[in-house]
Design a protein around this motif. Structure first.
Motif, PDB file in Angstrom:
ATOM      1  N   PRO A   1       6.144  -4.412   1.728  1.00  0.00           N
ATOM      2  CA  PRO A   1       7.259  -4.126   2.645  1.00  0.00           C
ATOM      3  C   PRO A   1       7.384  -5.096   3.812  1.00  0.00           C
ATOM      4  O   PRO A   1       8.482  -5.334   4.297  1.00  0.00           O
TER       5      PRO A   1
ATOM      6  N   CYS B   1       8.498   3.159   3.282  1.00  0.00           N
ATOM      7  CA  CYS B   1       8.024   1.822   3.666  1.00  0.00           C
ATOM      8  C   CYS B   1       9.157   0.800   3.592  1.00  0.00           C
ATOM      9  O   CYS B   1       9.156  -0.186   4.328  1.00  0.00           O
TER      10      CYS B   1
ATOM     11  N   ARG C   1       9.410  -0.229   7.413  1.00  0.00           N
ATOM     12  CA  ARG C   1       8.962  -1.633   7.449  1.00  0.00           C
ATOM     13  C   ARG C   1       7.971  -1.871   8.591  1.00  0.00           C
ATOM     14  O   ARG C   1       8.195  -2.708   9.475  1.00  0.00           O
TER      15      ARG C   1
ATOM     16  N   CYS D   1       2.374  -0.043   6.841  1.00  0.00           N
ATOM     17  CA  CYS D   1       2.838   0.516   5.568  1.00  0.00           C
ATOM     18  C   CYS D   1       1.939   0.174   4.391  1.00  0.00           C
ATOM     19  O   CYS D   1       1.655   1.013   3.548  1.00  0.00           O
ATOM     20  N   GLU D   2       1.500  -1.080   4.343  1.00  0.00           N
ATOM     21  CA  GLU D   2       0.826  -1.496   3.108  1.00  0.00           C
ATOM     22  C   GLU D   2      -0.578  -0.943   2.998  1.00  0.00           C
ATOM     23  O   GLU D   2      -0.945  -0.348   2.011  1.00  0.00           O
TER      24      GLU D   2
ATOM     25  N   CYS E   1      -1.013   3.295   5.815  1.00  0.00           N
ATOM     26  CA  CYS E   1       0.134   4.184   6.034  1.00  0.00           C
ATOM     27  C   CYS E   1      -0.300   5.461   6.739  1.00  0.00           C
ATOM     28  O   CYS E   1      -1.126   6.224   6.218  1.00  0.00           O
TER      29      CYS E   1
END
Lengths: 152, 448
Positions: free
Chosen positions: A39, B48, B52, B56-57, B60
């Motif tokens: 993202p 996500c 952004r 997020c990756e 989270c």
């Protein structure tokens, strides 16, 4: 607005290059477990390097763990020899740095990377709006004069 | 519109909810304003791809909340909006349950911290220029000229001991220049042997040497239009100095293996911890190159000459490291601060940053204590006098000897020793502390 117009121009050049079957290396930042596009570029952990052949086929050359810092990621991409990067959200300063190393950037893309690649190839020189992150769609549409699925 | 809905639509924090697949089920008006995404565009999308954020990756917050069934409160991160702007935010999460108590999803609220970050910088700074700030008079002369220097295109040389903030100053100048939207590229010239430095700076063409199977842009190309920061410029060889001199003068460089030059438009900032004046006199640095990079010169004082900045730097570092902690450290005890103020800081600000980071790892309470500092700092010693010259050392040695003799004469009685030396007892204790004299447990007033 101007920022997204530049994005759209890059997108057009990059997709045309892909669909004309040019021999090139491109990179995609991915989430390793799910295969989805990361993202945010600045915190992306993995990079897929893909080789595009003239006949429109492609195959994965490498899956690498990206270094942590943004500057280190940019250096990594510079040293990898890729010509194009497909990624998620990326901030303006990072985008300028990526352009300066000669990369064509297709940012604010989301979805599974193989679905994105298949969609690009099947639709010709067009990335369907479904694969552009929410909120960026209308800018892409306006700048690319998107009409009925084809770019002008 | 229900009451709950009206409340959520009226608050200034962004709010969104997700189902168990992390797809957006609701997005309030403030979230739309901060993210640049309408509720209609966000509905049903993965959070996500809408939010952004930098978490997020791999981290989270919503995932952690739903897995552990515990809310997260005030975790700082950044998001990227649809215009490519990076926005600092503070997030909190909660679990959503149905009437039967089953978990049906999660809720996340986030607050735009942009204004707060700007206000903090204003509050904690006396002299301030972007991220570069100081309360010290020794820095006033530098601050008075920074705005003009930033707007100029002239080459700048920044000198100062290791860890004084030369790169931070260079970045800050770039961010206040007309080139702020272009890249800032840093190169540590001391990190590369000469043979590699040339290709790193100028790049190379395919076939330039064995192994050069493709063109590779150098740092000059990466920085095009922006600023190139050449750190440790004092480490480069005379041969490289000649090459760089030509590039700076003619604004043209040649990648290795290229038959034609490449025009360049960038600003060069250079830095070194060495005394280039001395090196020129000794023939170790080219005079023509020195004059070319020394168009404007800024010298950063060492931290020991600007100790009034230490508390504010500590505050900055605590705030920064707290961003990645769930349990925040709120400050530092007076005794720990005193130890840090008395230290000489040979490593300057970088050393202070490392020590605070280390202290926060070991800190079990909300306050950094003396015990959280490195062992070398937990006992008072001669740090404060370590930089004294020969005369000063001789004076301190004599004072130390006189005090120890007086204490011995008076069987450890501090007051009597002070009277013997002809100084009042507060001066006596101040000298003991400054000279690092360890007092006996017995003070001579009681029999043991």
């Amino acid at each position: 607005m101007q920022f997204l117009c530049f994005l759209a121009r890059d997108l057009l050049y990059s997709l045309v290059a892909l669909t004309k079957g040019l021999n090139m290396k491109l990179a995609i930042t991915v989430i390793s477990e799910s295969g989805r596009i990361s993202p945010v570029f600045e915190t992306a952990e993995y990079l897929l390097t893909i080789h595009f052949c003239r006949n429109g086929q492609y195959h994965i050359i490498a899956e690498n763990h990206l270094p942590e810092g943004e500057a280190e990621k940019i250096m990594f991409l510079r040293n990898s020899g890729v010509k194009m990067l497909i990624c998620g959200a990326v901030c303006n300063e990072t985008l300028a740095s990526l352009r300066n190393i000669g990369l064509r950037i297709v940012p604010f893309v989301h979805g599974k990377w193989d679905s994105v690649m298949a969609a690009i190839l099947s639709r010709g020189n067009c990335l369907p709006m479904d694969y552009i992150m929410p909120g960026c769609g209308k800018h892409h549409r306006k700048c690319c004069q998107y009409h009925g699925g084809k770019m002008k | 519109m229900t009451t709950d809905h009206a409340i959520l639509e009226s608050i200034s924090d962004g709010v969104f909810t997700v189902d168990m697949d992390f797809r957006i089920t609701y997005l309030n008006r403030s979230a739309k304003k901060i993210l640049g995404v309408s509720p209609e565009e966000a509905q049903g999308k993965l959070c996500c791809d809408v939010f952004r954020s930098s978490l997020c990756e791999g981290a989270c917050a919503l995932r952690k909340t739903l897995e552990a069934n515990t809310p997260i409160i005030d975790l700082n991160c950044f998001i990227i909006d649809n215009h490519g702007q990076r926005i600092p935010v503070s997030i909190s999460t909660a679990v959503l349950r149905d009437e039967a108590g089953n978990i049906i999803g999660g809720a996340e609220t986030f607050r735009d911290l942009s204004d707060y970050e700007n206000m903090k910088k204003e509050l904690y700074s006396h002299n301030k220029f972007g991220n570069f700030s100081s309360h010290s008079p020794s820095m006033s002369r530098i601050f008075s000229s920074l705005e003009a220097i930033a707007k100029s295109n002239a080459t700048l040389l920044i000198t100062g001991e290791t860890g004084t903030g030369k790169e931070l100053l260079a970045r800050t100048i770039h961010l206040h220049s007309n080139r702020k939207d272009k890249p800032f590229i840093a190169v540590n010239c001391g990190a590369f042997p000469e043979s590699l430095l040339e290709s790193e700076l100028f790049g190379y063409r395919k076939g330039a040497f064995t192994g050069a199977d493709r063109d590779k842009p150098g740092r000059f190309a990466l920085a095009e239009g922006g600023t190139l920061f050449l750190d440790e410029i004092g480490e480069i060889t005379p041969a490289m100095q000649i090459r760089l001199l030509r590039v700076i003068q003619e604004r043209v460089y040649e990648p290795l293996g290229s038959t034609s030059g490449v025009k360049t438009d960038l600003r060069i900032l250079a830095a070194t911890h060495r005394n280039l004046d001395e090196m020129v006199k000794n023939g170790h640095f080219r005079q023509d190159f020195y004059y070319r990079i020394n168009v404007i010169h800024l010298e950063l004082p060492p931290l020991r000459e600007r100790k009034e900045d230490i508390p504010f730097l500590i505050r900055q570092f605590i705030d920064r490291f707290n961003l990645t902690r769930s349990e925040k450290v709120s400050g530092i005890s007076n005794s720990a601060l005193k130890r840090l103020m008395n230290y000489n800081w040979p490593g300057n600000i970088r050393e202070l940053e490392n020590i605070i980071e280390r202290a926060m790892v070991f800190c079990n309470n909300k306050i950094i204590e003396v015990g959280d500092l490195p062992d070398s700092m937990t006992a008072p010693n001669d740090y404060a006098t370590a930089s004294a010259g020969p005369i000063q050392k001789a004076v301190e040695c004599s004072e130390r000897q006189a005090i120890r003799s007086a204490l011995k004469e008076c069987n450890g009685n501090r007051r009597k020793a002070a009277e013997m030396l002809g100084i009042d007892h507060t001066t006596f204790y101040r000298k003991i502390k400054r000279l690092g004299i360890t007092l006996e447990m017995s003070d001579g007033r009681r029999k043991h």
